[in-house]
Design an enzyme around this catalytic site. Structure first.
Site, PDB file in Angstrom:
ATOM      1  N   ALA A  86       1.417   3.121   4.742  1.00  0.00           N
ATOM      2  CA  ALA A  86       1.573   3.403   3.450  1.00  0.00           C
ATOM      3  C   ALA A  86       2.363   1.684   2.071  1.00  0.00           C
ATOM      4  CB  ALA A  86       3.047   4.318   3.042  1.00  0.00           C
TER       5      ALA A  86
ATOM      6  N   ASN B  99       7.444  -6.819 -19.023  1.00  0.00           N
ATOM      7  CA  ASN B  99       7.658  -5.743 -19.096  1.00  0.00           C
ATOM      8  C   ASN B  99       7.906  -4.743 -18.272  1.00  0.00           C
ATOM      9  OD1 ASN B  99       6.716  -5.407 -21.484  1.00  0.00           O
ATOM     10  ND2 ASN B  99       4.018  -5.841 -20.478  1.00  0.00           N
TER      11      ASN B  99
ATOM     12  N   TYR C 179       4.276  -5.709  -6.382  1.00  0.00           N
ATOM     13  CA  TYR C 179       3.425  -5.645  -5.322  1.00  0.00           C
ATOM     14  C   TYR C 179       3.174  -7.235  -4.810  1.00  0.00           C
ATOM     15  CZ  TYR C 179      -0.947  -4.137  -2.636  1.00  0.00           C
ATOM     16  OH  TYR C 179      -1.977  -3.122  -2.179  1.00  0.00           O
TER      17      TYR C 179
ATOM     18  N   ASN D 134      -0.746 -12.003  -8.262  1.00  0.00           N
ATOM     19  CA  ASN D 134      -1.992 -11.350  -9.195  1.00  0.00           C
ATOM     20  C   ASN D 134      -1.714 -11.304 -10.398  1.00  0.00           C
ATOM     21  OD1 ASN D 134      -4.402 -10.069 -10.094  1.00  0.00           O
ATOM     22  ND2 ASN D 134      -3.937  -8.366  -8.554  1.00  0.00           N
TER      23      ASN D 134
ATOM     24  N   THR E  63     -10.527   2.986  -2.666  1.00  0.00           N
ATOM     25  CA  THR E  63     -10.087   4.192  -2.042  1.00  0.00           C
ATOM     26  C   THR E  63      -9.475   4.434  -3.517  1.00  0.00           C
ATOM     27  OG1 THR E  63      -7.829   2.712  -2.171  1.00  0.00           O
ATOM     28  CG2 THR E  63      -9.225   2.681  -0.443  1.00  0.00           C
TER      29      THR E  63
ATOM     30  N   ASP F 279       3.403  10.970   6.722  1.00  0.00           N
ATOM     31  CA  ASP F 279       2.729  10.721   4.919  1.00  0.00           C
ATOM     32  C   ASP F 279       3.935  11.840   4.268  1.00  0.00           C
ATOM     33  OD1 ASP F 279       1.921  10.400   1.943  1.00  0.00           O
ATOM     34  OD2 ASP F 279      -0.224  10.095   3.476  1.00  0.00           O
TER      35      ASP F 279
ATOM     36  N   GLY G 297      -7.448   7.999   2.084  1.00  0.00           N
ATOM     37  CA  GLY G 297      -7.899   6.302   2.227  1.00  0.00           C
ATOM     38  C   GLY G 297      -7.949   5.588   3.226  1.00  0.00           C
TER      39      GLY G 297
ATOM     40  N   ASP H 258       9.326  10.599   4.023  1.00  0.00           N
ATOM     41  CA  ASP H 258       9.202   9.532   3.521  1.00  0.00           C
ATOM     42  C   ASP H 258       9.574   8.476   3.657  1.00  0.00           C
ATOM     43  OD1 ASP H 258       9.827   7.571   1.227  1.00  0.00           O
ATOM     44  OD2 ASP H 258      10.089   9.277  -0.235  1.00  0.00           O
TER      45      ASP H 258
ATOM     46  N   LYS I 157       3.698  -7.777  -0.560  1.00  0.00           N
ATOM     47  CA  LYS I 157       3.485  -8.047   0.454  1.00  0.00           C
ATOM     48  C   LYS I 157       2.981  -9.152   1.037  1.00  0.00           C
ATOM     49  CE  LYS I 157       1.117  -3.893   0.520  1.00  0.00           C
ATOM     50  NZ  LYS I 157       0.778  -3.590   1.300  1.00  0.00           N
TER      51      LYS I 157
HETATM   52  P1  NAD Z   1      -3.546   5.754  -0.864  1.00  0.00           P
HETATM   53  O1  NAD Z   1      -2.380   4.952  -2.651  1.00  0.00           O
HETATM   54  O2  NAD Z   1      -5.111   5.945  -1.229  1.00  0.00           O
HETATM   55  O3  NAD Z   1      -2.962   5.548  -0.179  1.00  0.00           O
HETATM   56  C1  NAD Z   1      -1.572   5.660   0.310  1.00  0.00           C
HETATM   57  C2  NAD Z   1      -1.441   6.180   1.417  1.00  0.00           C
HETATM   58  O4  NAD Z   1       0.508   6.173   1.303  1.00  0.00           O
HETATM   59  C3  NAD Z   1      -1.063   7.655   0.259  1.00  0.00           C
HETATM   60  O5  NAD Z   1      -1.405   8.810   1.273  1.00  0.00           O
HETATM   61  C4  NAD Z   1       0.349   8.152   0.166  1.00  0.00           C
HETATM   62  O6  NAD Z   1       0.879   9.057   0.055  1.00  0.00           O
HETATM   63  C5  NAD Z   1       1.467   7.279   1.189  1.00  0.00           C
HETATM   64  N1  NAD Z   1       2.355   6.963   1.250  1.00  0.00           N
HETATM   65  C6  NAD Z   1       3.322   6.296  -0.600  1.00  0.00           C
HETATM   66  N2  NAD Z   1       4.070   6.270   0.013  1.00  0.00           N
HETATM   67  C7  NAD Z   1       5.081   6.494   0.916  1.00  0.00           C
HETATM   68  C8  NAD Z   1       6.366   6.758   1.286  1.00  0.00           C
HETATM   69  N3  NAD Z   1       7.205   6.595   0.836  1.00  0.00           N
HETATM   70  N4  NAD Z   1       6.053   7.515   2.658  1.00  0.00           N
HETATM   71  C9  NAD Z   1       5.024   7.950   3.466  1.00  0.00           C
HETATM   72  N5  NAD Z   1       3.976   7.828   3.243  1.00  0.00           N
HETATM   73  C10 NAD Z   1       3.462   7.020   1.535  1.00  0.00           C
HETATM   74  O7  NAD Z   1      -3.377   3.644  -0.663  1.00  0.00           O
HETATM   75  P2  NAD Z   1      -4.814   2.735  -0.206  1.00  0.00           P
HETATM   76  O8  NAD Z   1      -5.460   2.475  -0.870  1.00  0.00           O
HETATM   77  O9  NAD Z   1      -5.148   4.300   0.780  1.00  0.00           O
HETATM   78  O10 NAD Z   1      -3.760   1.969   1.042  1.00  0.00           O
HETATM   79  C11 NAD Z   1      -3.478   1.357   2.342  1.00  0.00           C
HETATM   80  C12 NAD Z   1      -2.154   0.191   1.970  1.00  0.00           C
HETATM   81  O11 NAD Z   1      -3.008  -1.100   1.965  1.00  0.00           O
HETATM   82  C13 NAD Z   1      -1.331   0.052   0.975  1.00  0.00           C
HETATM   83  O12 NAD Z   1      -0.259  -0.805   2.209  1.00  0.00           O
HETATM   84  C14 NAD Z   1      -2.187  -0.626   0.621  1.00  0.00           C
HETATM   85  O13 NAD Z   1      -1.400  -1.686  -0.169  1.00  0.00           O
HETATM   86  C15 NAD Z   1      -2.785  -1.565   0.771  1.00  0.00           C
HETATM   87  N6  NAD Z   1      -3.436  -2.195   0.356  1.00  0.00           N
HETATM   88  C16 NAD Z   1      -4.856  -2.019  -0.309  1.00  0.00           C
HETATM   89  C17 NAD Z   1      -6.345  -2.542  -1.165  1.00  0.00           C
HETATM   90  C18 NAD Z   1      -6.913  -1.843  -1.761  1.00  0.00           C
HETATM   91  O14 NAD Z   1      -7.815  -1.948  -2.500  1.00  0.00           O
HETATM   92  N7  NAD Z   1      -7.369  -0.045  -1.237  1.00  0.00           N
HETATM   93  C19 NAD Z   1      -5.964  -3.270  -1.276  1.00  0.00           C
HETATM   94  C20 NAD Z   1      -5.394  -4.175  -1.091  1.00  0.00           C
HETATM   95  C21 NAD Z   1      -4.124  -3.537  -0.182  1.00  0.00           C
END
Ligand code: NAD
Length: 445
Positions: free
Chosen positions: A286, A296, A350, A344, A386, A238, A218, A261, A354
């Site tokens: 992450a 809920n 979430y 949201n 993603t 990761d 991602g 983690d 954030k």
């Molecule tokens: P994703 O789920 O594709 O990837 C997230 C990665 O973080 C994964 O590889 C997961 O294994 C890793 N991860 C989760 N928990 C973890 C932990 N405890 N320790 C280490 N690694 C951990 O998500 P993404 O869409 O690439 O999002 C990346 C960031 O961007 C996140 O913080 C997400 O909240 C933020 N974000 C994404 C979007 C979007 O539209 N995709 C929008 C706003 C914010």
């Protein structure tokens, strides 16, 4: 998940049909590639009022990123910079209209408009009113300009400190950043890292080490890739379950993987132990979602999101600053979200996590810079294509993609390029900023 609507509107029949039906017309955005690293076309410098930057024209051009700005273009402008730092009253504000009105139509597709403003002067409410007016002007123009063009406002006092910012905003790297207001302060003199090699604008992170959390896939993977492109040695962190993917990414980028983690109470100490030579760029990427309406939502869903997205960011940042692992000249880039700014439904956990990132960045930034020589900023992605957003139900996903000025979702590379700009050694005047990478989403200010 491919955006089929965007592909369809890229064809002649698709364009015709969607225009007839009055549907959104997303433009194909021009992004950075090694073959096409900059926007093609003239770069136009305009002024409204008497500039406050106190620089000659030639100085301004050099300071604003050696951008070769011209005041009399013979070709279509790809970039227009309007210096409105000297606008102090409503009469002079009319010069903003006078300067841009004749040229806006001619700005090339995927072109850039950057308005330069001054910080609001609390002792002069007339100056503050019209400088704030520039914000409403910028955001409104961003909503109407179309054709993949972006409009942003940079508030600055020192044009030299804004060089990396202007370089980013006037390039294809900022394709999905529009309607933003970025403040650039004076760059403190003593925050360049002593170990920095001579500056190479194509690889500004040479000699620097960057750690990206959640980088096995991602957005995080794209961030690691982009920081490596810019010269950094990358550490791909990761969870242990994703170790194989993390190794694959690290091997490809000539970096190392760290299976950890981030919620482990000793994560900071373990990162410090893995980086005995120190760290220059810490990217908190992450993140997880566990959506439910509050009525809920079990406590476990609340606490897991708050723990990954906020508590671990607070803990590891503190640990790496206090241990000195994050060196002078260092950068922290955390990941917020428009859900944290606008809220949201189904995401109280979430959204809270954030928004917490925004609070962390604003409060810590001045202190981290003063005490450790480290800047702290955040990126706030909107809808980015993603696996996280591919899991959203179709109709909500489609709405998320279109509800922004560019009428399409962003790509992980858009967040990565923004992170790379904040991580740049030249960005030490950019501190405490939350920069949305959202195509100017309709959600939130
Ligand atoms: P994703 O789920 O594709 O990837 C997230 C990665 O973080 C994964 O590889 C997961 O294994 C890793 N991860 C989760 N928990 C973890 C932990 N405890 N320790 C280490 N690694 C951990 O998500 P993404 O869409 O690439 O999002 C990346 C960031 O961007 C996140 O913080 C997400 O909240 C933020 N974000 C994404 C979007 C979007 O539209 N995709 C929008 C706003 C914010």
């Amino acid at each position: 998940m491919a955006d089929r609507y965007l592909s369809f509107t890229g064809t002649a029949p698709g364009r015709l049909l969607t225009r007839r039906l009055g549907l959104p017309q997303p433009a194909a955005l021009q992004r950075w590639t090694p073959e096409r690293p900059s926007l093609k076309g003239a770069r136009l410098l305009l002024t409204a009022g008497k500039s406050d930057l106190g620089l000659t024209d030639a100085d301004t051009r050099t300071a604003l990123g050696s951008l070769d700005l011209t005041t009399a273009p013979s070709e279509k402008p790809a970039a227009v910079v309007l210096d409105a730092t000297g606008v102090r009253d409503v009469e002079t504000l009319a010069e903003v209209h006078a300067a841009l009105h004749p040229v806006v139509r001619s700005v090339a597709d995927s072109g850039r408009v950057v308005v330069l403003g001054a910080p609001l002067d609390p002792a002069d409410h007339h100056q503050a009113a019209v400088q704030q007016a520039l914000e409403g002007f910028t955001r409104s123009l961003g909503k109407e300009i179309g054709r993949g063009r972006t409009v942003n406002l940079v508030r600055l006092t020192d044009a030299h400190a804004a060089e990396s910012t202007m370089r980013f905003l006037l390039s294809p790297r900022s394709a999905y950043v529009s309607g933003q207001v970025v403040e650039v302060g004076s760059a403190p003199a003593d925050v360049t890292a002593p170990h920095d090699p001579p500056h190479d604008p194509d690889r500004p992170l040479t000699g620097r080490t960057a750690l990206v959390t959640g980088a096995a896939r991602g957005i995080g993977e794209a961030v690691a890739e982009t920081l490596a492109r810019d010269g950094a040695r990358v550490v791909v962190l990761d969870v242990p379950q994703a170790e194989q993917d993390a190794r694959r990414v690290a091997d490809r980028l000539g970096g190392t993987a760290l299976a950890l983690d981030i919620t482990a109470p000793d994560a900071g100490t373990r990162i410090a132990a893995a980086l005995p030579d120190g760290l220059d760029v810490l990217v908190h990427n992450a993140g997880i979602t566990r959506d439910r309406r509050l009525v809920n939502m079990p406590a476990e869903r609340w606490s897991s999101v708050l723990d990954v997205n906020l508590a671990s960011v607070l803990r590891t940042t503190d640990a790496l600053l206090e241990s000195g692992t994050l060196r002078r000249g260092g950068r922290v880039v955390a990941t917020a979200s428009i859900a944290g700014l606008a809220g949201n439904a189904g995401q109280t956990n979430y959204g809270a996590s954030k928004a917490g990132i925004v609070g962390l960045v604003r409060a810590l930034a001045p202190r981290a810079l003063a005490e450790h020589g480290v800047t702290v900023n955040a990126v706030a992605p909107g809808f980015v294509e993603t696996k996280m957003t591919a899991a959203i139900p179709l109709f909500i996903r489609e709405a998320g993609r279109r509800m922004n000025s560019l009428a399409q979702g962003g790509l992980p590379i858009d967040v990565a390029e923004t992170t790379a700009w904040l991580a740049d050694p030249g960005s030490s005047g950019v501190n405490g900023q939350v920069v949305r990478v959202c195509g100017q989403s309709l959600l939130g200010a």
